[in-house]
Motif scaffolding. Structure first.
Motif, PDB file in Angstrom:
ATOM      1  N   ALA A  90      -6.112  64.045  38.134  1.00  0.00           N
ATOM      2  CA  ALA A  90      -7.552  64.335  38.626  1.00  0.00           C
ATOM      3  C   ALA A  90      -8.119  65.593  38.658  1.00  0.00           C
ATOM      4  O   ALA A  90      -9.251  65.823  38.314  1.00  0.00           O
ATOM      5  CB  ALA A  90      -7.540  63.915  40.257  1.00  0.00           C
ATOM      6  N   MET A  91      -7.205  66.693  38.627  1.00  0.00           N
ATOM      7  CA  MET A  91      -7.693  67.804  38.667  1.00  0.00           C
ATOM      8  C   MET A  91      -8.030  68.414  37.078  1.00  0.00           C
ATOM      9  O   MET A  91      -8.901  69.005  37.042  1.00  0.00           O
ATOM     10  CB  MET A  91      -6.337  68.975  39.009  1.00  0.00           C
ATOM     11  CG  MET A  91      -6.558  69.000  40.549  1.00  0.00           C
ATOM     12  SD  MET A  91      -7.936  69.795  41.398  1.00  0.00           S
ATOM     13  CE  MET A  91      -7.808  71.579  40.766  1.00  0.00           C
ATOM     14  N   ASN A  92      -7.400  67.645  36.194  1.00  0.00           N
ATOM     15  CA  ASN A  92      -7.434  67.967  34.859  1.00  0.00           C
ATOM     16  C   ASN A  92      -8.262  66.915  34.120  1.00  0.00           C
ATOM     17  O   ASN A  92      -8.816  67.491  33.087  1.00  0.00           O
ATOM     18  CB  ASN A  92      -6.146  67.858  34.159  1.00  0.00           C
ATOM     19  CG  ASN A  92      -5.090  69.101  34.393  1.00  0.00           C
ATOM     20  OD1 ASN A  92      -5.407  70.206  34.905  1.00  0.00           O
ATOM     21  ND2 ASN A  92      -3.950  68.580  34.642  1.00  0.00           N
ATOM     22  N   GLU A  93      -8.847  66.081  34.559  1.00  0.00           N
ATOM     23  CA  GLU A  93      -9.983  65.226  33.954  1.00  0.00           C
ATOM     24  C   GLU A  93     -11.366  65.693  34.110  1.00  0.00           C
ATOM     25  O   GLU A  93     -11.822  66.157  35.256  1.00  0.00           O
ATOM     26  CB  GLU A  93      -9.894  63.705  34.755  1.00  0.00           C
ATOM     27  CG  GLU A  93     -10.635  62.803  34.261  1.00  0.00           C
ATOM     28  CD  GLU A  93     -10.647  61.433  34.868  1.00  0.00           C
ATOM     29  OE1 GLU A  93     -11.428  60.354  34.372  1.00  0.00           O
ATOM     30  OE2 GLU A  93      -9.641  61.252  35.926  1.00  0.00           O
ATOM     31  N   PRO A  94     -12.052  65.912  32.926  1.00  0.00           N
ATOM     32  CA  PRO A  94     -12.995  66.625  32.920  1.00  0.00           C
ATOM     33  C   PRO A  94     -14.166  65.773  33.583  1.00  0.00           C
ATOM     34  O   PRO A  94     -14.083  64.528  33.712  1.00  0.00           O
ATOM     35  CB  PRO A  94     -13.329  66.642  31.351  1.00  0.00           C
ATOM     36  CG  PRO A  94     -12.749  65.643  30.710  1.00  0.00           C
ATOM     37  CD  PRO A  94     -11.342  65.267  31.670  1.00  0.00           C
ATOM     38  N   ASP A  95     -15.309  66.347  34.277  1.00  0.00           N
ATOM     39  CA  ASP A  95     -16.286  65.740  34.897  1.00  0.00           C
ATOM     40  C   ASP A  95     -17.480  65.723  33.861  1.00  0.00           C
ATOM     41  O   ASP A  95     -17.880  66.695  33.296  1.00  0.00           O
ATOM     42  CB  ASP A  95     -16.769  66.376  36.048  1.00  0.00           C
ATOM     43  CG  ASP A  95     -17.800  65.814  36.855  1.00  0.00           C
ATOM     44  OD1 ASP A  95     -18.599  65.119  36.480  1.00  0.00           O
ATOM     45  OD2 ASP A  95     -17.730  65.911  37.997  1.00  0.00           O
ATOM     46  N   THR A  96     -17.717  64.498  33.606  1.00  0.00           N
ATOM     47  CA  THR A  96     -18.711  64.346  32.426  1.00  0.00           C
ATOM     48  C   THR A  96     -20.240  64.279  32.988  1.00  0.00           C
ATOM     49  O   THR A  96     -21.276  63.975  32.276  1.00  0.00           O
ATOM     50  CB  THR A  96     -18.508  63.016  31.635  1.00  0.00           C
ATOM     51  OG1 THR A  96     -18.804  62.010  32.330  1.00  0.00           O
ATOM     52  CG2 THR A  96     -16.973  63.078  31.214  1.00  0.00           C
ATOM     53  N   PHE A  97     -20.535  64.646  34.186  1.00  0.00           N
ATOM     54  CA  PHE A  97     -21.785  64.380  34.592  1.00  0.00           C
ATOM     55  C   PHE A  97     -22.842  65.158  34.080  1.00  0.00           C
ATOM     56  O   PHE A  97     -23.934  64.575  33.867  1.00  0.00           O
ATOM     57  CB  PHE A  97     -21.931  64.737  36.434  1.00  0.00           C
ATOM     58  CG  PHE A  97     -23.310  64.813  37.001  1.00  0.00           C
ATOM     59  CD1 PHE A  97     -23.596  63.657  37.850  1.00  0.00           C
ATOM     60  CD2 PHE A  97     -24.083  65.926  37.257  1.00  0.00           C
ATOM     61  CE1 PHE A  97     -24.526  63.698  38.259  1.00  0.00           C
ATOM     62  CE2 PHE A  97     -25.149  65.919  37.657  1.00  0.00           C
ATOM     63  CZ  PHE A  97     -25.572  64.892  38.127  1.00  0.00           C
ATOM     64  N   ALA A  98     -22.745  66.579  33.722  1.00  0.00           N
ATOM     65  CA  ALA A  98     -23.613  67.261  33.120  1.00  0.00           C
ATOM     66  C   ALA A  98     -23.549  67.213  31.507  1.00  0.00           C
ATOM     67  O   ALA A  98     -24.522  68.076  31.102  1.00  0.00           O
ATOM     68  CB  ALA A  98     -23.496  68.637  33.504  1.00  0.00           C
ATOM     69  N   ASP A  99     -22.831  66.631  30.865  1.00  0.00           N
ATOM     70  CA  ASP A  99     -22.705  66.492  29.584  1.00  0.00           C
ATOM     71  C   ASP A  99     -23.825  66.260  28.751  1.00  0.00           C
ATOM     72  O   ASP A  99     -24.205  66.836  27.832  1.00  0.00           O
ATOM     73  CB  ASP A  99     -21.477  65.491  29.182  1.00  0.00           C
ATOM     74  CG  ASP A  99     -20.212  66.061  29.411  1.00  0.00           C
ATOM     75  OD1 ASP A  99     -20.014  66.964  29.945  1.00  0.00           O
ATOM     76  OD2 ASP A  99     -19.212  65.155  29.213  1.00  0.00           O
ATOM     77  N   HIS A 100     -24.814  65.411  29.236  1.00  0.00           N
ATOM     78  CA  HIS A 100     -26.094  65.120  28.392  1.00  0.00           C
ATOM     79  C   HIS A 100     -27.206  65.470  29.120  1.00  0.00           C
ATOM     80  O   HIS A 100     -28.293  65.165  28.918  1.00  0.00           O
ATOM     81  CB  HIS A 100     -26.064  63.544  28.301  1.00  0.00           C
ATOM     82  CG  HIS A 100     -24.660  63.048  27.630  1.00  0.00           C
ATOM     83  ND1 HIS A 100     -24.505  63.358  26.165  1.00  0.00           N
ATOM     84  CD2 HIS A 100     -23.664  62.176  27.862  1.00  0.00           C
ATOM     85  CE1 HIS A 100     -23.388  62.807  25.707  1.00  0.00           C
ATOM     86  NE2 HIS A 100     -22.983  62.147  26.872  1.00  0.00           N
TER      87      HIS A 100
END
Length: 244
Positions: A90-100
């Motif tokens: 969970a800590m290393n999984e990227p958060d893609t919320f702001a990617d686009h």
């Protein structure tokens, strides 16, 4: 005739092994939608194995109890290391919320002010005299962590708190924690502008470090003695989500 599932000591072991294999597969292959459910079911199966151990002990089936205890100890070890593995995943999984997300150019979006070297709000800002209602956001010691000051006109006793929205999609941010973590007691009986401010940080969870996006900060007021909650002010800021 068998009276319950614990009369045969190996019965609770079979689903435990099956779920344990599913848990291992979900972690090894990084199948995210299976990880948490399989971990929870595995822990529940371990609980039933503990009940089986108690049953074997009460019936003085010592060999069965010993075998159950060995498997139960192994289950506890697997649960412990699985919890650690899931935490690091969970800590290393990227958060893609702001990617686009794009920061609009047709509206004013301000940058938060950095706190000083001792992680305090700059005195030049906090001690400034305001002529009107205003709101100031500060970067705390990590991206995604913030504090704020609010300058208010005359207002009855109550509490202010924040509601924050990503601007382009109007998505509410960190709704499960933000109202409580950003709340401040407020009271200004005078006609002069007075300042209240946070004494600890609050967190914007959505997004990741290095991925800024635009957010609308709304300051809401809840009267101490009944009355309708209402929005007092709003201002746009560039923010980043806290890296998990």
């Amino acid at each position: 005739m068998e009276s319950n599932i614990f009369d045969k000591w190996w019965r609770p072991v079979l689903p435990l092994i099956a779920i344990g294999l599913l848990l291992f597969l979900s972690i090894w292959a990084n199948i995210s939608f299976l990880q948490i459910p399989s971990f929870i079911i595995f822990c529940i199966a371990g609980f039933f194995l503990a009940l089986s151990l108690i049953s074997q002990l009460l019936k003085r089936r010592w060999i069965n109890a010993l075998l159950t205890l060995v498997i139960l100890c192994g289950t506890v070890v697997v649960c412990f290391y699985s919890a650690i593995a899931l935490f690091f995943i969970a800590m290393n999984e990227p958060d893609t919320f702001a990617d686009h997300l794009k920061i609009p150019t047709d509206i004013t979006v301000e940058d938060p002010i950095n706190m000083d070297n001792t992680y305090k709000k700059p005195a030049s800002v906090t001690n400034s005299r305001k002529q009107n209602i205003d709101f100031q956001l500060y970067n705390s010691f990590q991206p995604g962590l913030y504090e704020y000051d609010f300058w208010t006109s005359k207002i009855d006793s109550g509490t202010i708190y924040l509601k924050v929205y990503e601007i382009t999609q109007n998505s509410p941010l960190s709704t499960w924690r933000l109202p409580q973590s950003s709340s401040i007691k407020i009271f200004n009986p005078t006609d002069s502008i007075a300042k209240v401010g946070s004494t600890s940080h609050f967190t914007i969870y959505e997004g990741d470090w290095g991925k800024p996006y635009a957010a609308r900060f709304e300051i809401w007021y809840k009267p101490a003695i009944g009355g309708q909650e209402r929005k007092l002010f709003e201002k746009n800021y560039k923010v980043e989500g806290w890296m998990r």
